[in-house]
Design an enzyme around this catalytic site. Structure first.
Site, PDB file in Angstrom:
ATOM      1  N   ALA A   1       0.821  -1.215   0.000  1.00  0.00           N
ATOM      2  CA  ALA A   1       0.000   0.000   0.000  1.00  0.00           C
ATOM      3  C   ALA A   1       0.859   1.271   0.000  1.00  0.00           C
ATOM      4  O   ALA A   1       1.912   1.305   0.650  1.00  0.00           O
ATOM      5  CB  ALA A   1      -0.923  -0.001   1.221  1.00  0.00           C
TER       6      ALA A   1
ATOM      7  N   ASP B   1      -0.786  -6.447   2.118  1.00  0.00           N
ATOM      8  CA  ASP B   1      -0.803  -5.292   3.017  1.00  0.00           C
ATOM      9  C   ASP B   1      -2.178  -5.198   3.662  1.00  0.00           C
ATOM     10  O   ASP B   1      -3.199  -5.382   2.983  1.00  0.00           O
ATOM     11  CB  ASP B   1      -0.502  -3.999   2.254  1.00  0.00           C
ATOM     12  CG  ASP B   1       0.011  -2.893   3.171  1.00  0.00           C
ATOM     13  OD1 ASP B   1      -0.639  -2.616   4.200  1.00  0.00           O
ATOM     14  OD2 ASP B   1       1.069  -2.308   2.863  1.00  0.00           O
TER      15      ASP B   1
ATOM     16  N   ASP C   1      -0.240  -9.868   7.184  1.00  0.00           N
ATOM     17  CA  ASP C   1       1.036  -9.359   7.682  1.00  0.00           C
ATOM     18  C   ASP C   1       2.143  -9.799   6.725  1.00  0.00           C
ATOM     19  O   ASP C   1       2.302 -11.000   6.461  1.00  0.00           O
ATOM     20  CB  ASP C   1       1.289  -9.917   9.088  1.00  0.00           C
ATOM     21  CG  ASP C   1       2.557  -9.353   9.722  1.00  0.00           C
ATOM     22  OD1 ASP C   1       3.473  -8.947   8.995  1.00  0.00           O
ATOM     23  OD2 ASP C   1       2.616  -9.328  10.967  1.00  0.00           O
TER      24      ASP C   1
ATOM     25  N   ASP D   1       9.092  -3.141   0.435  1.00  0.00           N
ATOM     26  CA  ASP D   1       9.372  -1.747   0.784  1.00  0.00           C
ATOM     27  C   ASP D   1       8.644  -1.391   2.075  1.00  0.00           C
ATOM     28  O   ASP D   1       7.970  -0.369   2.168  1.00  0.00           O
ATOM     29  CB  ASP D   1       8.933  -0.820  -0.360  1.00  0.00           C
ATOM     30  CG  ASP D   1       9.416   0.618  -0.162  1.00  0.00           C
ATOM     31  OD1 ASP D   1      10.405   0.814   0.570  1.00  0.00           O
ATOM     32  OD2 ASP D   1       8.796   1.536  -0.725  1.00  0.00           O
TER      33      ASP D   1
ATOM     34  N   LYS E   1      15.624   0.603   5.531  1.00  0.00           N
ATOM     35  CA  LYS E   1      15.534   1.927   6.146  1.00  0.00           C
ATOM     36  C   LYS E   1      16.651   2.039   7.183  1.00  0.00           C
ATOM     37  O   LYS E   1      16.611   1.383   8.220  1.00  0.00           O
ATOM     38  CB  LYS E   1      14.176   2.134   6.812  1.00  0.00           C
ATOM     39  CG  LYS E   1      12.988   1.605   6.009  1.00  0.00           C
ATOM     40  CD  LYS E   1      12.753   2.386   4.727  1.00  0.00           C
ATOM     41  CE  LYS E   1      11.514   1.854   4.011  1.00  0.00           C
ATOM     42  NZ  LYS E   1      11.226   2.544   2.757  1.00  0.00           N
TER      43      LYS E   1
END
Length: 382
Positions: A240, A259, A279, A295, A324
């Site tokens: 999403a 998602d 999940d 992502d 990240k």
């Protein structure tokens, strides 16, 4: 694996360049310098450099005199994570005079023109920093006039070849510039390492630009046509609102988007998309797929472990993912994530190719590509 095996080096006598200039994302200068120093040492040309925070660039000087041009060819931005573009430059601190910049720059280029005979093209640029962005109009105003002057002197080749050196000028301020050279076959295909991409019409988020840049930078057109052909299957974890799924659907692939959140209406409406509200860490495919996309906003170590699990279990053939990074010790964290990904694969003898790249459209993150050539012993426990 020898990163430098097979790399052709153009040795030029009396080359005036004595240091490397590396473009990078502002705020990641230390990571870029650390990586450059490690690769330079591995190439047998150790040295030292400087990295001013938020400057958007790094300078690195080999210990051995006169070896900057050779090191610039030994390294490659395609094998580096944090450097967007690299070139060899001279060390010149005499300020330029407004109104007389072209004559002064041509004078400084003369020794390079003598050494290299001619160049394939001319690039002007500035670091991607607050100061550098303000220099873009100056670069545009000088580009045409400098090209014309260099053509008149016979410095720009009428029929350049891909291996021919490229002339470059990097402006640090309006009166400070470095002149140098880069090689198209091991540097960025874009000036300053910045791709000029437009958000595809209909895309639900700017995340699509990250994937588009990754596909352009990490694959040749032939590889992309083969590996991302219509009919290939994709699982998109943390999909999403659907930016990455959108690109895959546009190219004709079949997508399972995982998602709990909603997807954009135009993505969800595709007949080649199935949306599962599950999940992403718990989802398991019913059969192996061609591509895993990931992502998700999560700790990089958890993403590294998830990528490694999918690869080790044979649930996918290739993975594109984002890590990240934390605010501190980013280089160390990235190395730890790399080890967590590949150690399980090495343990069971799975062959792999891993590339990690901070794209222009990334922020505090790094995009990874893990490819798994056909492994006859790979498990497929589903």
């Amino acid at each position: 694996m020898d990163l430098f095996a097979g790399r052709s080096i153009l040795l030029v006598a009396m080359d005036p360049c004595n240091q490397l200039f590396l473009y990078c994302r502002a705020g990641f200068e230390q990571e870029c310098l650390t990586e450059c120093a490690a690769l330079a040492k591995a190439a047998g040309l150790p040295g030292a450099g400087s990295a001013t925070m938020q400057s958007g660039h790094v300078l690195f000087q080999p210990d051995a005199p006169g070896m900057a041009a050779q090191l610039a060819q030994r390294l490659s931005v395609r094998e580096m994570t944090f450097a967007r573009h690299l070139l060899a430059v001279e060390n010149h601190d005499q300020p330029l005079t407004p109104g007389n910049r072209i004559e002064q720059l041509l004078k400084r280029f003369t020794p390079m023109a003598v050494a290299h005979k001619s160049f394939s093209s001319l690039w002007l640029g500035a670091p991607d920093s607050d100061i550098g962005k303000a220099l873009a109009p100056l670069c545009r105003s000088l580009q045409g006039r400098l090209e014309s002057a260099m053509q008149q002197r016979g410095w720009l080749a009428p029929d350049p070849n891909p291996k021919q050196a490229r002339a470059e000028i990097v402006f640090l301020t309006g009166t400070t510039a470095l002149v140098g050279i880069s090689w198209p076959n091991n540097s960025s295909p874009w000036p300053m390492g910045i791709p000029r991409l437009r958000l595809p019409a209909g895309s639900p988020s700017r995340a699509a630009l990250k994937l588009e840049e990754a596909l352009i930078f990490m694959f040749t057109p032939e590889e992309r046509k083969k590996l991302l052909a219509p009919g290939k299957t994709v699982v998109d974890l943390g999909a999403a609102p659907g930016g990455w799924s959108f690109i895959m659907l546009r190219d004709g692939l079949t997508v399972t988007a995982v998602d709990r959140a909603n997807l954009a209406a135009e993505v969800a409406a595709s007949p080649r998309l199935r949306h599962l509200r599950e999940d992403g860490f718990r989802y398991r495919p019913s059969r192996p797929v061609d591509w895993l996309l990931c992502d998700m906003v999560e700790q990089p170590r958890r993403i590294a472990d998830l990528v490694s699990l999918w690869a080790a279990e044979g649930w996918c053939r290739s993975v594109l993912f984002n890590l990240k990074l934390p605010m501190k010790k980013r280089h160390e964290e990235l190395q730890l994530c790399r080890e967590r990904m590949v150690a399980p694969l090495q343990k069971v003898g799975i062959r792999y190719q891993l590339r990690l790249r901070q794209l222009y459209h990334d922020r505090e993150e790094v995009t990874g590509l893990l490819r798994l050539p056909d492994n006859p012993t790979r498990k497929q426990r589903l």
